[in-house]
Scaffold this motif. Structure first.
Motif, PDB file in Angstrom:
ATOM      1  N   ALA A  60      -7.223  38.832  71.419  1.00  0.00           N
ATOM      2  CA  ALA A  60      -8.542  38.213  71.626  1.00  0.00           C
ATOM      3  C   ALA A  60      -9.357  39.028  72.643  1.00  0.00           C
ATOM      4  N   ARG A  61      -8.684  39.522  73.669  1.00  0.00           N
ATOM      5  CA  ARG A  61      -9.362  40.325  74.696  1.00  0.00           C
ATOM      6  C   ARG A  61      -9.892  41.639  74.096  1.00  0.00           C
ATOM      7  N   TYR A  62      -9.061  42.295  73.287  1.00  0.00           N
ATOM      8  CA  TYR A  62      -9.513  43.539  72.632  1.00  0.00           C
ATOM      9  C   TYR A  62     -10.710  43.266  71.723  1.00  0.00           C
ATOM     10  N   ARG A  63     -10.614  42.202  70.930  1.00  0.00           N
ATOM     11  CA  ARG A  63     -11.690  41.894  69.970  1.00  0.00           C
ATOM     12  C   ARG A  63     -13.018  41.685  70.687  1.00  0.00           C
ATOM     13  N   GLU A  64     -12.935  40.969  71.799  1.00  0.00           N
ATOM     14  CA  GLU A  64     -14.152  40.646  72.540  1.00  0.00           C
ATOM     15  C   GLU A  64     -14.720  41.917  73.198  1.00  0.00           C
ATOM     16  N   ALA A  65     -13.849  42.702  73.826  1.00  0.00           N
ATOM     17  CA  ALA A  65     -14.323  43.859  74.593  1.00  0.00           C
ATOM     18  C   ALA A  65     -14.701  45.034  73.689  1.00  0.00           C
ATOM     19  N   LEU A  66     -14.078  45.104  72.509  1.00  0.00           N
ATOM     20  CA  LEU A  66     -14.288  46.269  71.644  1.00  0.00           C
ATOM     21  C   LEU A  66     -15.064  45.891  70.377  1.00  0.00           C
ATOM     22  N   SER A  67     -15.970  44.948  70.493  1.00  0.00           N
ATOM     23  CA  SER A  67     -16.845  44.663  69.344  1.00  0.00           C
ATOM     24  C   SER A  67     -17.939  45.728  69.340  1.00  0.00           C
ATOM     25  N   LEU A  68     -17.507  46.947  69.038  1.00  0.00           N
ATOM     26  CA  LEU A  68     -18.351  48.138  69.122  1.00  0.00           C
ATOM     27  C   LEU A  68     -18.730  48.586  67.715  1.00  0.00           C
ATOM     28  N   PRO A  69     -19.802  49.355  67.571  1.00  0.00           N
ATOM     29  CA  PRO A  69     -20.150  49.881  66.251  1.00  0.00           C
ATOM     30  C   PRO A  69     -18.974  50.660  65.661  1.00  0.00           C
ATOM     31  N   GLY A  70     -18.655  50.414  64.396  1.00  0.00           N
ATOM     32  CA  GLY A  70     -17.608  51.166  63.717  1.00  0.00           C
ATOM     33  C   GLY A  70     -16.216  50.589  63.883  1.00  0.00           C
ATOM     34  N   TRP A  71     -16.035  49.600  64.767  1.00  0.00           N
ATOM     35  CA  TRP A  71     -14.713  49.012  64.981  1.00  0.00           C
ATOM     36  C   TRP A  71     -14.553  47.744  64.152  1.00  0.00           C
ATOM     37  N   SER A  72     -13.497  47.677  63.320  1.00  0.00           N
ATOM     38  CA  SER A  72     -13.170  46.455  62.569  1.00  0.00           C
ATOM     39  C   SER A  72     -11.705  46.120  62.806  1.00  0.00           C
ATOM     40  N   PHE A  73     -11.445  44.966  63.351  1.00  0.00           N
ATOM     41  CA  PHE A  73     -10.062  44.574  63.631  1.00  0.00           C
ATOM     42  C   PHE A  73      -9.383  44.042  62.371  1.00  0.00           C
ATOM     43  N   MET A  74      -8.054  44.205  62.336  1.00  0.00           N
ATOM     44  CA  MET A  74      -7.261  43.661  61.223  1.00  0.00           C
ATOM     45  C   MET A  74      -7.577  42.176  61.109  1.00  0.00           C
ATOM     46  N   PRO A  75      -8.031  41.720  59.922  1.00  0.00           N
ATOM     47  CA  PRO A  75      -8.421  40.307  59.824  1.00  0.00           C
ATOM     48  C   PRO A  75      -7.212  39.376  59.886  1.00  0.00           C
ATOM     49  N   GLU A  76      -7.444  38.180  60.376  1.00  0.00           N
ATOM     50  CA  GLU A  76      -6.408  37.146  60.301  1.00  0.00           C
ATOM     51  C   GLU A  76      -6.706  36.315  59.063  1.00  0.00           C
ATOM     52  N   ALA A  77      -5.786  36.365  58.088  1.00  0.00           N
ATOM     53  CA  ALA A  77      -6.011  35.667  56.821  1.00  0.00           C
ATOM     54  C   ALA A  77      -6.020  34.159  57.049  1.00  0.00           C
ATOM     55  N   SER A  78      -6.792  33.442  56.229  1.00  0.00           N
ATOM     56  CA  SER A  78      -6.963  31.990  56.423  1.00  0.00           C
ATOM     57  C   SER A  78      -5.663  31.230  56.159  1.00  0.00           C
ATOM     58  N   PHE A  79      -4.702  31.859  55.466  1.00  0.00           N
ATOM     59  CA  PHE A  79      -3.486  31.134  55.086  1.00  0.00           C
ATOM     60  C   PHE A  79      -2.444  31.025  56.196  1.00  0.00           C
ATOM     61  N   GLY A  80      -2.689  31.631  57.357  1.00  0.00           N
ATOM     62  CA  GLY A  80      -1.628  31.577  58.358  1.00  0.00           C
ATOM     63  C   GLY A  80      -2.065  31.976  59.739  1.00  0.00           C
ATOM     64  N   THR A  81      -1.077  32.063  60.626  1.00  0.00           N
ATOM     65  CA  THR A  81      -1.318  32.471  62.011  1.00  0.00           C
ATOM     66  C   THR A  81      -0.537  33.743  62.275  1.00  0.00           C
ATOM     67  N   SER A  82      -1.244  34.771  62.721  1.00  0.00           N
ATOM     68  CA  SER A  82      -0.601  36.040  63.066  1.00  0.00           C
ATOM     69  C   SER A  82      -0.098  35.985  64.496  1.00  0.00           C
ATOM     70  N   THR A  83       0.981  36.721  64.773  1.00  0.00           N
ATOM     71  CA  THR A  83       1.415  36.886  66.165  1.00  0.00           C
ATOM     72  C   THR A  83       0.667  38.040  66.822  1.00  0.00           C
ATOM     73  N   TYR A  84      -0.031  38.836  65.986  1.00  0.00           N
ATOM     74  CA  TYR A  84      -0.597  40.106  66.471  1.00  0.00           C
ATOM     75  C   TYR A  84       0.470  40.905  67.211  1.00  0.00           C
ATOM     76  N   TRP A  85       1.627  41.049  66.548  1.00  0.00           N
ATOM     77  CA  TRP A  85       2.693  41.905  67.115  1.00  0.00           C
ATOM     78  C   TRP A  85       2.065  43.207  67.613  1.00  0.00           C
ATOM     79  N   LEU A  86       1.245  43.814  66.776  1.00  0.00           N
ATOM     80  CA  LEU A  86       0.382  44.895  67.266  1.00  0.00           C
ATOM     81  C   LEU A  86      -1.058  44.543  66.922  1.00  0.00           C
ATOM     82  N   THR A  87      -1.959  44.825  67.857  1.00  0.00           N
ATOM     83  CA  THR A  87      -3.384  44.726  67.558  1.00  0.00           C
ATOM     84  C   THR A  87      -3.797  46.010  66.859  1.00  0.00           C
TER      85      THR A  87
END
Ligand SMILES: *Cc1c(COP(=O)(O)O)cnc(C)c1O
Length: 373
Positions: A262-289
């Protein structure tokens, strides 16, 4: 300043007491009460009746294929965007891997490719014996349609949840969906035994057979009788003690990795950056961001970012190189592949260990923000 690793081991604090107990009891053996306890606690956590603690996740995949009777002449279909270990065991049993592309919503095996491919294989009388579906980077694949399509055609499902422990799919835990499922406790995984793995399932004869194979296939007689080739794949009781301590800390680890994401997503909402989406069917652990970087929009490429981080002793890595592009698997059939190729070309994995402090995460963020044109 200390080097920042991608996913370093993180101690719960209770490891030493449990290991000391193992030593005091003299159970310094590849079996014992901590192995039994670790298996029982994982069964409870994942709501799966049977588990077998092993020396690695790779060993668990190997035994899964063995007890399903996979061998020479059989095809095994497998996610392409994953670590090589997901498919190496297919080669161990002399079967033929076929790789399947990812979807963009989960980065995992695309059911929209799998379903028609299975129907076509059935029509041609050439169905695979098994499918290895991977839960990538802490997120489940879209398991319901994948498992249903396989079962419709009598294809067994092996869920490779090595990166998925702690994740959920429609409220149920990763590692509970395969006919057989595997976990890894390698040093970089969400919980670690320094090295280890587990095979899980609901069909007791398969788990009993795997247990037999994992201990040199010794028949239950005094004189060492053998009717099959066995393996030495059991987990040490010392390491299982570490695993129990780590498993007791799993919820905190998941919460910490999600907070880092969540911290990376907020701080790095920069042009050209797209984070791995969290699919609606579940909860990710974000083992790696993970994220993809559009070099033109950001002003620096994925490789530039990895190099800039490396210069200040921060480890970041490209997303897995798809298995259909690996030299060792050249010539293997691939169903699709363009999505995984694009994710590999532009994708980055950022330091995500649950032991990282806020100030360490801020160091990573500062280096990347500095690069923005
Ligand atoms: C780590 C990993 C494995 C292998 O586990 P080991 O315990 O290292 O043998 C298998 N599949 C995936 C997806 C992994 O990330």
């Amino acid at each position: 300043m200390a080097r920042i690793y991608l996913s370093a081991p993180d101690q719960a604090g209770t490891e030493a007491a449990l290991v000391t107990d193992a030593i005091a009891s003299n159970w310094i053996a590849p079996l014992g009460p901590h192995v039994d306890g670790f298996e029982a606690e994982m069964c409870h956590r994942l709501d799966v009746p049977y588990a077998l603690a092993l020396s690695s996740g790779t060993a668990a995949l190997h035994l899964a294929l063995k007890v399903l009777g996979v061998g020479a002449g059989d095809e095994v279909w497998c996610s392409s965007l994953t670590f090589a270990a997901s498919a190496n065991a297919i080669a161990y049993v002399n079967a033929t891997p076929v790789f399947i592309d990812s979807d963009r919503t989960s980065w995992n095996l695309d059911p929209n490719l799998l379903l028609p491919a299975l129907d076509a294989a059935a029509a041609a009388g050439k169905l695979p014996k098994a499918l290895i579906v991977v839960d990538l980077y802490g997120q489940c694949a879209d398991l319901e349609p994948i498992v249903a399509a396989c079962h419709k055609h009598g294809v067994k499902v092996i869920e490779d949840a090595a990166e998925g422990l702690g994740a959920t799919y429609r409220g149920r835990p990763a590692g509970s969906f395969g006919d057989l499922s595997i976990l890894s406790f390698n040093g970089n995984k969400i919980i670690t035994t320094s090295g280890g793995g587990m095979l899980l399932g609901r069909h007791k004869p398969w788990l009993d057979h795997a247990r037999h194979l994992s201990t040199q296939a010794r028949e239950p007689v005094a004189h060492y009788e053998h009717k099959e080739i066995g393996y030495n794949y059991r987990l040490s009781n010392l390491l299982a003690a570490v695993g129990r301590a780590q498993l007791g800390d799993l919820d905190r680890r998941v919460a910490r990795r999600r907070a880092i994401n969540a911290r990376y997503r907020e701080a790095l909402s920069l042009p050209g950056w797209s984070f791995m989406p969290e699919a609606s069917f579940g909860t990710s652990t974000y083992w790696l961001t993970c994220a993809t970087i559009d070099a033109a929009a950001f002003g620096a490429s994925r490789d530039d970012v990895i190099a800039a981080l490396a210069k200040v002793d921060i480890e970041a890595r490209p997303v897995w190189k798809p298995l259909h592009l690996q030299p060792v698997f050249f010539g293997c059939r691939s169903i699709g592949g363009e999505v995984a190729e694009a994710l590999f070309r532009h994708g980055i994995c950022l330091p995500s260990g649950s032991g990282l402090s806020d100030s360490e995460i801020n160091r990573v963020i500062a280096v990347i923000k500095e690069m923005k044109r």
